[in-house]
Motif scaffolding. Structure first.
Motif, PDB file in Angstrom:
ATOM      1  N   ARG A   8      -9.320  13.192  59.079  1.00 54.31           N
ATOM      2  CA  ARG A   8      -8.824  13.573  60.405  1.00 54.31           C
ATOM      3  C   ARG A   8      -9.883  14.386  61.161  1.00 54.31           C
ATOM      4  O   ARG A   8     -10.076  14.201  62.361  1.00 54.31           O
ATOM      5  CB  ARG A   8      -7.529  14.372  60.285  1.00 54.31           C
ATOM      6  CG  ARG A   8      -6.310  13.502  60.006  1.00 54.31           C
ATOM      7  CD  ARG A   8      -5.047  14.309  59.992  1.00 54.31           C
ATOM      8  NE  ARG A   8      -3.861  13.478  60.162  1.00 54.31           N
ATOM      9  CZ  ARG A   8      -2.614  13.938  60.135  1.00 54.31           C
ATOM     10  NH1 ARG A   8      -2.396  15.226  59.933  1.00 54.31           N
ATOM     11  NH2 ARG A   8      -1.600  13.106  60.304  1.00 54.31           N
ATOM     12  N   TYR A   9     -10.549  15.288  60.456  1.00 53.46           N
ATOM     13  CA  TYR A   9     -11.644  16.043  61.091  1.00 53.46           C
ATOM     14  C   TYR A   9     -12.730  15.076  61.566  1.00 53.46           C
ATOM     15  O   TYR A   9     -13.244  15.185  62.687  1.00 53.46           O
ATOM     16  CB  TYR A   9     -12.255  17.027  60.089  1.00 53.46           C
ATOM     17  CG  TYR A   9     -11.409  18.229  59.746  1.00 53.46           C
ATOM     18  CD1 TYR A   9     -10.174  18.445  60.340  1.00 53.46           C
ATOM     19  CD2 TYR A   9     -11.850  19.168  58.804  1.00 53.46           C
ATOM     20  CE1 TYR A   9      -9.406  19.555  60.006  1.00 53.46           C
ATOM     21  CE2 TYR A   9     -11.093  20.278  58.475  1.00 53.46           C
ATOM     22  CZ  TYR A   9      -9.876  20.472  59.070  1.00 53.46           C
ATOM     23  OH  TYR A   9      -9.134  21.573  58.733  1.00 53.46           O
ATOM     24  N   GLN A  16     -13.325  13.122  70.144  1.00 51.66           N
ATOM     25  CA  GLN A  16     -13.476  14.212  71.106  1.00 51.66           C
ATOM     26  C   GLN A  16     -14.919  14.394  71.578  1.00 51.66           C
ATOM     27  O   GLN A  16     -15.162  15.062  72.583  1.00 51.66           O
ATOM     28  CB  GLN A  16     -12.971  15.530  70.499  1.00 51.66           C
ATOM     29  CG  GLN A  16     -11.503  15.498  70.093  1.00 51.66           C
ATOM     30  CD  GLN A  16     -10.587  15.194  71.260  1.00 51.66           C
ATOM     31  OE1 GLN A  16     -10.759  15.731  72.349  1.00 51.66           O
ATOM     32  NE2 GLN A  16      -9.603  14.329  71.040  1.00 51.66           N
ATOM     33  N   GLY A  17     -15.881  13.848  70.846  1.00 52.43           N
ATOM     34  CA  GLY A  17     -17.264  13.870  71.315  1.00 52.43           C
ATOM     35  C   GLY A  17     -18.112  15.009  70.819  1.00 52.43           C
ATOM     36  O   GLY A  17     -19.341  14.927  70.861  1.00 52.43           O
ATOM     37  N   ASN A  18     -17.517  16.096  70.361  1.00 49.93           N
ATOM     38  CA  ASN A  18     -18.301  17.190  69.783  1.00 49.93           C
ATOM     39  C   ASN A  18     -17.420  18.022  68.848  1.00 49.93           C
ATOM     40  O   ASN A  18     -16.193  17.837  68.797  1.00 49.93           O
ATOM     41  CB  ASN A  18     -18.968  18.062  70.857  1.00 49.93           C
ATOM     42  CG  ASN A  18     -17.972  18.776  71.746  1.00 49.93           C
ATOM     43  OD1 ASN A  18     -16.953  19.302  71.285  1.00 49.93           O
ATOM     44  ND2 ASN A  18     -18.263  18.796  73.045  1.00 49.93           N
ATOM     45  N   ALA A  23     -12.397  20.644  66.895  1.00 45.96           N
ATOM     46  CA  ALA A  23     -11.716  21.766  66.234  1.00 45.96           C
ATOM     47  C   ALA A  23     -10.460  22.160  67.001  1.00 45.96           C
ATOM     48  O   ALA A  23      -9.400  22.386  66.404  1.00 45.96           O
ATOM     49  CB  ALA A  23     -12.673  22.960  66.125  1.00 45.96           C
ATOM     50  N   ALA A  24     -10.567  22.221  68.329  1.00 51.33           N
ATOM     51  CA  ALA A  24      -9.392  22.559  69.144  1.00 51.33           C
ATOM     52  C   ALA A  24      -8.311  21.500  68.993  1.00 51.33           C
ATOM     53  O   ALA A  24      -7.116  21.817  68.902  1.00 51.33           O
ATOM     54  CB  ALA A  24      -9.804  22.707  70.607  1.00 51.33           C
ATOM     55  N   HIS A  25      -8.733  20.246  68.929  1.00 47.33           N
ATOM     56  CA  HIS A  25      -7.771  19.142  68.775  1.00 47.33           C
ATOM     57  C   HIS A  25      -7.039  19.241  67.440  1.00 47.33           C
ATOM     58  O   HIS A  25      -5.844  18.922  67.357  1.00 47.33           O
ATOM     59  CB  HIS A  25      -8.515  17.816  68.880  1.00 47.33           C
ATOM     60  CG  HIS A  25      -7.652  16.609  68.696  1.00 47.33           C
ATOM     61  ND1 HIS A  25      -6.827  16.125  69.688  1.00 47.33           N
ATOM     62  CD2 HIS A  25      -7.475  15.786  67.623  1.00 47.33           C
ATOM     63  CE1 HIS A  25      -6.186  15.067  69.241  1.00 47.33           C
ATOM     64  NE2 HIS A  25      -6.547  14.837  67.998  1.00 47.33           N
ATOM     65  N   CYS A  26      -7.742  19.667  66.405  1.00 42.32           N
ATOM     66  CA  CYS A  26      -7.152  19.764  65.062  1.00 42.32           C
ATOM     67  C   CYS A  26      -6.491  21.117  64.801  1.00 42.32           C
ATOM     68  O   CYS A  26      -5.971  21.354  63.705  1.00 42.32           O
ATOM     69  CB  CYS A  26      -8.224  19.514  64.003  1.00 42.32           C
ATOM     70  SG  CYS A  26      -8.891  17.836  64.000  1.00 42.32           S
ATOM     71  N   HIS A  27      -6.572  22.027  65.808  1.00 37.56           N
ATOM     72  CA  HIS A  27      -5.979  23.357  65.700  1.00 37.56           C
ATOM     73  C   HIS A  27      -6.584  24.162  64.545  1.00 37.56           C
ATOM     74  O   HIS A  27      -5.883  24.853  63.806  1.00 37.56           O
ATOM     75  CB  HIS A  27      -4.454  23.262  65.533  1.00 37.56           C
ATOM     76  CG  HIS A  27      -3.778  22.465  66.604  1.00 37.56           C
ATOM     77  ND1 HIS A  27      -3.680  22.892  67.917  1.00 37.56           N
ATOM     78  CD2 HIS A  27      -3.187  21.233  66.567  1.00 37.56           C
ATOM     79  CE1 HIS A  27      -3.046  21.977  68.639  1.00 37.56           C
ATOM     80  NE2 HIS A  27      -2.747  20.960  67.846  1.00 37.56           N
ATOM     81  N   GLN A  30     -13.899  26.205  64.659  1.00 34.92           N
ATOM     82  CA  GLN A  30     -15.048  25.313  64.532  1.00 34.92           C
ATOM     83  C   GLN A  30     -15.741  25.452  63.176  1.00 34.92           C
ATOM     84  O   GLN A  30     -16.130  24.435  62.584  1.00 34.92           O
ATOM     85  CB  GLN A  30     -16.038  25.547  65.670  1.00 34.92           C
ATOM     86  CG  GLN A  30     -17.194  24.544  65.662  1.00 34.92           C
ATOM     87  CD  GLN A  30     -18.026  24.602  66.921  1.00 34.92           C
ATOM     88  OE1 GLN A  30     -17.543  25.009  67.967  1.00 34.92           O
ATOM     89  NE2 GLN A  30     -19.290  24.197  66.818  1.00 34.92           N
ATOM     90  N   PRO A  31     -15.900  26.685  62.637  1.00 34.18           N
ATOM     91  CA  PRO A  31     -16.495  26.787  61.289  1.00 34.18           C
ATOM     92  C   PRO A  31     -15.687  26.043  60.225  1.00 34.18           C
ATOM     93  O   PRO A  31     -16.255  25.438  59.317  1.00 34.18           O
ATOM     94  CB  PRO A  31     -16.509  28.303  61.034  1.00 34.18           C
ATOM     95  CG  PRO A  31     -16.584  28.903  62.399  1.00 34.18           C
ATOM     96  CD  PRO A  31     -15.740  28.011  63.260  1.00 34.18           C
TER      97      PRO A  31
END
Length: 296
Positions: A8-9, A16-18, A23-27, A30-31
């Motif tokens: 999923r990540y 999402q392109g970056n 990370a925001a999409h997967c809640h 970013q780390p």
């Protein structure tokens, strides 16, 4: 064994392109997402992305994994749907292109009477997001841009100038970009025609002042009607106090239609009635726009 969350990540970064948007999409942070991608690369023994400051691109290994990951995610979603115990069955999930006027969808819901016996979920998104959701089974039907023969096209729509009904050029059938050189411009940031519109104005020697930027079309139309500026949007859009005109020499058009996921391929009954109502509302809005264009 590769865990599902890692795939999923991986798919989120592609869609999402970056990494930050993924990370925001997967809640997740970013780390956390970056660590997950690194773990996936370690498990597969290959780099999956080529990274730079602007964007990420798939490597050859990443491209091969993507095809398998999408199939696996789709099967997971289908399995979850098969065992779901929801009253009245699983909801009908409809993806809607951000740049389709909201009143069209609202009109469609009125046409169905909202008394169909099944639940409906509307999920807005851009073209890329909707295709990814459809492919992974997260939506059943997408009302979006359609290309080629794999789709059910509903309307063919052009783009034109939107300006206040009190604007000096209101009432014209066609307006040239050069005539808008002194007008503030309102930017519809989510519009699929944004790049083409920008190139057209630059080619005409027009570099307007940007008075407002938004992804909310209703708010954009409110600002246009109030006289804050002009914008370019599909001709099917209408708003009280807002006039429309063709943009001279701007020939770009779009086809809007339906794309179906696996669960909706043999859609019938009440679900099919809802989709038909949405298609009818879109045709009516488009026909109204055409009649307005042809009126003297």
């Amino acid at each position: 064994m590769i865990e599902r969350y890692l795939l999923r990540y991986f798919l989120a970064v592609i869609d999402q392109g970056n990494f930050s948007r993924a990370a925001a999409h997967c809640h997740v942070s970013q780390p956390t997402l970056s660590t997950g991608i690194a773990k996936l690369e370690q498990m597969t023994g290959a780099a999956l992305f080529m990274r730079n400051n602007q964007r990420v691109e798939l490597t050859a290994a990443g491209t091969r994994l993507m095809n398998h990951a999408r199939r696996i995610e789709r099967e997971f979603n289908l399995a979850e749907q098969a065992v779901a115990k929801e009253p009245g069955g699983a909801p009908l999930r409809i993806g809607v292109l951000n740049s389709i006027a909201g009143d069209v969808i609202a009109r469609a819901m009125v046409l169905t009477g909202l008394d169909t016996g099944i639940m409906v979920e509307l999920l807005p998104g851009n073209e890329r997001e909707l295709l990814a959701r459809l492919d992974s089974g997260r939506i059943d039907v997408a009302l979006t841009l359609v290309r080629g023969d794999k789709s059910e096209a509903i309307i063919d729509d052009g783009y034109g100038v939107a300006l206040s009904a009190t604007h000096r050029l209101a009432g014209r059938d066609e307006i040239a970009a050069e005539e808008l050189a002194s007008d503030p411009m309102i930017v519809r940031r989510h519009c699929e025609a944004l790049s083409a519109t920008s190139r057209h104005f630059v080619a005409c020697g027009v570099r307007p002042h940007f008075a407002f930027r938004s992804t909310n079309d209703e708010r954009v139309m409110q600002m246009v009607a109030a006289g804050l500026g002009v914008t370019v949007m599909p001709m099917s859009y209408r708003w009280p106090g807002m006039a429309r005109a063709r943009l001279k020499d701007f020939e770009l058009r779009r086809s809007i239609g339906l794309l179906y996921g696996a669960r909706a391929e043999n859609m019938s009954g009440e679900a099919a009635a809802i989709i038909s109502a949405i298609a009818q509302a879109l045709r009516e809005a488009h026909a109204q726009g055409i009649r307005s264009e042809e009126s003297p």
